[in-house]
Design a protein around this motif. Structure first.
Motif, PDB file in Angstrom:
ATOM      1  N   LEU A   1       0.840  -1.196  -0.006  1.00  0.00           N
ATOM      2  CA  LEU A   1       0.146   0.006   0.070  1.00  0.00           C
ATOM      3  C   LEU A   1       0.846   1.345   0.041  1.00  0.00           C
ATOM      4  N   HIS A   2       1.946   1.088   0.787  1.00  0.00           N
ATOM      5  CA  HIS A   2       2.832   2.275   0.564  1.00  0.00           C
ATOM      6  C   HIS A   2       3.471   2.686  -0.701  1.00  0.00           C
ATOM      7  N   CYS A   3       3.714   1.624  -1.233  1.00  0.00           N
ATOM      8  CA  CYS A   3       4.245   1.942  -2.429  1.00  0.00           C
ATOM      9  C   CYS A   3       3.395   2.437  -3.576  1.00  0.00           C
ATOM     10  N   GLU A   4       2.016   1.768  -3.446  1.00  0.00           N
ATOM     11  CA  GLU A   4       0.910   2.619  -4.362  1.00  0.00           C
ATOM     12  C   GLU A   4       0.652   3.967  -4.097  1.00  0.00           C
ATOM     13  N   ILE A   5       0.830   4.184  -2.752  1.00  0.00           N
ATOM     14  CA  ILE A   5       0.643   5.721  -2.154  1.00  0.00           C
ATOM     15  C   ILE A   5       1.760   6.620  -2.940  1.00  0.00           C
ATOM     16  N   LEU A   6       3.018   6.179  -2.739  1.00  0.00           N
ATOM     17  CA  LEU A   6       4.104   6.722  -3.217  1.00  0.00           C
ATOM     18  C   LEU A   6       4.156   7.216  -4.992  1.00  0.00           C
ATOM     19  N   ARG A   7       3.587   6.467  -5.460  1.00  0.00           N
ATOM     20  CA  ARG A   7       3.160   6.364  -6.971  1.00  0.00           C
ATOM     21  C   ARG A   7       2.433   7.405  -7.264  1.00  0.00           C
ATOM     22  N   LEU A   8       1.530   7.835  -6.479  1.00  0.00           N
ATOM     23  CA  LEU A   8       0.795   8.814  -6.660  1.00  0.00           C
ATOM     24  C   LEU A   8       1.383  10.317  -6.936  1.00  0.00           C
ATOM     25  N   PHE A   9       2.638  10.466  -6.333  1.00  0.00           N
ATOM     26  CA  PHE A   9       3.008  11.847  -6.518  1.00  0.00           C
ATOM     27  C   PHE A   9       4.653  11.642  -6.859  1.00  0.00           C
TER      28      PHE A   9
ATOM     29  N   ILE B   1      11.715   1.057  -0.449  1.00  0.00           N
ATOM     30  CA  ILE B   1      11.361   1.425  -1.700  1.00  0.00           C
ATOM     31  C   ILE B   1      11.765   2.802  -1.947  1.00  0.00           C
ATOM     32  N   VAL B   2      12.485   2.816  -3.223  1.00  0.00           N
ATOM     33  CA  VAL B   2      13.420   3.837  -3.626  1.00  0.00           C
ATOM     34  C   VAL B   2      12.646   4.696  -4.844  1.00  0.00           C
ATOM     35  N   GLY B   3      12.719   6.119  -4.727  1.00  0.00           N
ATOM     36  CA  GLY B   3      11.772   7.064  -5.778  1.00  0.00           C
ATOM     37  C   GLY B   3      12.551   8.306  -5.775  1.00  0.00           C
ATOM     38  N   ALA B   4      11.893   9.066  -6.422  1.00  0.00           N
ATOM     39  CA  ALA B   4      12.310  10.407  -6.899  1.00  0.00           C
ATOM     40  C   ALA B   4      11.075  11.325  -6.936  1.00  0.00           C
ATOM     41  N   ILE B   5      10.941  12.430  -6.443  1.00  0.00           N
ATOM     42  CA  ILE B   5       9.958  13.389  -6.682  1.00  0.00           C
ATOM     43  C   ILE B   5      10.443  14.119  -8.169  1.00  0.00           C
ATOM     44  N   THR B   6       9.560  14.138  -9.218  1.00  0.00           N
ATOM     45  CA  THR B   6      10.003  14.738 -10.308  1.00  0.00           C
ATOM     46  C   THR B   6       9.073  15.861 -10.728  1.00  0.00           C
ATOM     47  N   LYS B   7       9.252  16.648 -11.660  1.00  0.00           N
ATOM     48  CA  LYS B   7       8.158  17.653 -12.115  1.00  0.00           C
ATOM     49  C   LYS B   7       7.210  16.685 -12.731  1.00  0.00           C
ATOM     50  N   GLU B   8       7.259  15.856 -13.619  1.00  0.00           N
ATOM     51  CA  GLU B   8       6.285  15.095 -14.331  1.00  0.00           C
ATOM     52  C   GLU B   8       5.418  14.271 -13.244  1.00  0.00           C
TER      53      GLU B   8
END
Length: 451
Positions: A315-323, A334-341
């Protein structure tokens, strides 16, 4: 960008909206009265306890004398809340002055509870019958797992390995405002749905419980009985086992639904079966503002816009995918990045910059939770800037009206558009106006009726 906000009301807001007869029926239960008393603002509690053994109306002016001049605003808030809940019955005396009196049913039940004490309709089962009860930590983990499973199933049943037993008709009730579906297309999250996922667990719980109660009449269930049972459930002890046979048939069906939501855990012994309340159930009589339970965070945001989420939750992974853009997922990271897109995509789905920042702050990992700020300032500032870029110009499909035959017709058309929240612009001097596309039909019907 239009902002849609979900108001996740607590029980007391729902109680306040009930008819007077149903409220008086609720107040026959002492535990309901105690829950109401707990929810009141401090001055409200003071007034109730001071008037508890007074059987005559008290003048409103007298109550005002009980507070200092700088406390008048809080006094009005307390009085308004008491009147909304029908704890105070408002009247006018012979001199035409306003008076207040405690609701007789509420007063009698609370007197009995405070003087004689109260006992729940059921007592915890003896330990020699209930074996291998879960520890409080195990119970909290179970509640969290059930709640996450429910949320994943709410978003998409394909995300859940082991679906809950909630009926499809009941699930559709929960999904009504959170998902939208067109012909032969997979359901998609609405603006409210995206915002719902970023709420705190308590706020999510209130929203779901509110929908559950609001639609109870459709299932042939009395909302007053449902609220009464749930508030009564909040006074049970976390981790204790209660015999299911002590429940009515109506309450048993409710308990099964609550088990799927993680509010209680069901267990079966050799001869008896029982339910065990979790922390989610005992929080039901606490307002959102008073809820002090804070779950441990899991998110670390760095100044380079990298996001590290120390979690095994899908669930945390799906929520992070929102933004954010999730780059890879390890067993506990879980590793990600906040991008303009990724943010533009979130903004287009109705999520606001403040909601994203609030989520990151509320779920900050313990290692960074004590820092000020918990989320780097350059990241929060940039998120707000990217949102403001989209808000510079907003395109809205609309209809332009002019050449009205009279001012009365023009004003009537404006009023019609306002009623449907669709009036974008008006020029009263030249009698011109612009309305949203969705309101055009209603305005047109009004104009035809004036010919």
């Amino acid at each position: 960008m239009p902002e849609v906000r979900i108001i996740a009301k607590n029980f007391m807001d729902m109680v306040a909206s009930m008819p007077a007869m149903k409220l008086d029926k609720l107040y026959e239960n002492g535990f309901i009265c105690e829950a109401i008393l707990r929810s009141l603002p401090p001055l409200g509690k003071k007034y109730v306890l001071q008037l508890l053994h007074i059987d005559v109306p008290v003048a409103a002016k007298l109550l005002e004398e009980w507070v200092l001049p700088d406390g008048y605003t809080k006094h009005r808030v307390a009085i308004d809340r008491l009147v909304q809940l029908r704890v105070f019955v408002e009247a006018v005396d012979r001199k035409n002055d306003k008076t207040y009196k405690l609701n007789p049913t509420f007063q009698k039940s609370l007197q009995k509870l405070l003087v004689h004490g109260g006992t729940l309709p059921r007592e915890p089962m003896p330990s020699n019958i209930t074996v291998r009860l879960p520890t409080l930590d195990d119970l909290e983990a179970y509640a969290l797992q059930q709640w996450e499973c429910f949320l994943l199933q709410l978003i998409s049943s394909s995300l859940v390995e082991k679906p809950s037993n909630i009926s499809s008709s009941l699930m559709k009730v929960f999904q009504r405002r959170l998902l939208s579906q067109r012909d032969k297309e997979a359901p998609k999250l609405t603006e409210s749905g995206f915002q719902f996922l970023l709420m705190e667990t308590n706020a999510q719980l209130w929203y779901i419980i509110r929908e559950y109660i609001s639609n109870s009449e459709e299932r042939g269930v009395d909302a007053a009985d449902l609220i009464s049972f749930m508030l009564e459930l909040s006074f049970h002890v976390i981790g204790e086992a209660y015999n299911i046979n002590s429940l009515t048939d109506f309450q048993r069906s409710i308990i099964r639904d609550l088990a799927d939501l993680g509010l209680v855990k069901l267990q079966q012994g050799r001869k008896e079966s029982w339910f065990i309340p979790t922390k989610l159930a005992t929080n039901l009589s606490v307002s959102l503002a008073d809820s002090s339970s804070r779950k441990e965070g899991f998110v670390v945001v760095e100044t380079n816009f990298r996001v590290y989420a120390y979690s095994t939750s899908r669930l945390h992974c799906e929520i992070l995918r929102l933004f954010s853009k999730v780059e890879y997922q390890l067993p506990n990271l879980i590793v990600g990045a906040i991008t303009k897109e990724s943010l533009y995509n979130a903004f287009e789905n109705g999520i606001t910059a403040e909601q994203i920042i609030s989520f990151l702050q509320q779920n900050a990992h313990p290692r960074v939770a004590d820092r000020t700020p918990t989320v780097p300032e350059n990241v929060t500032d940039q998120i707000r800037l990217w949102e403001s870029d989209l808000n510079r110009v907003e395109m809205t499909e609309a209809y332009y009206y002019d050449e009205f035959p009279s001012r009365d017709v023009f004003e009537g058309a404006c009023d019609t558009a306002r009623e449907w929240n669709g009036l974008l612009w008006e020029d009263s001097k030249k009698m011109h106006m612009v309305v949203k596309t969705g309101v055009h039909t209603y305005v047109r019907e009004y104009l035809r009726s004036q010919k």
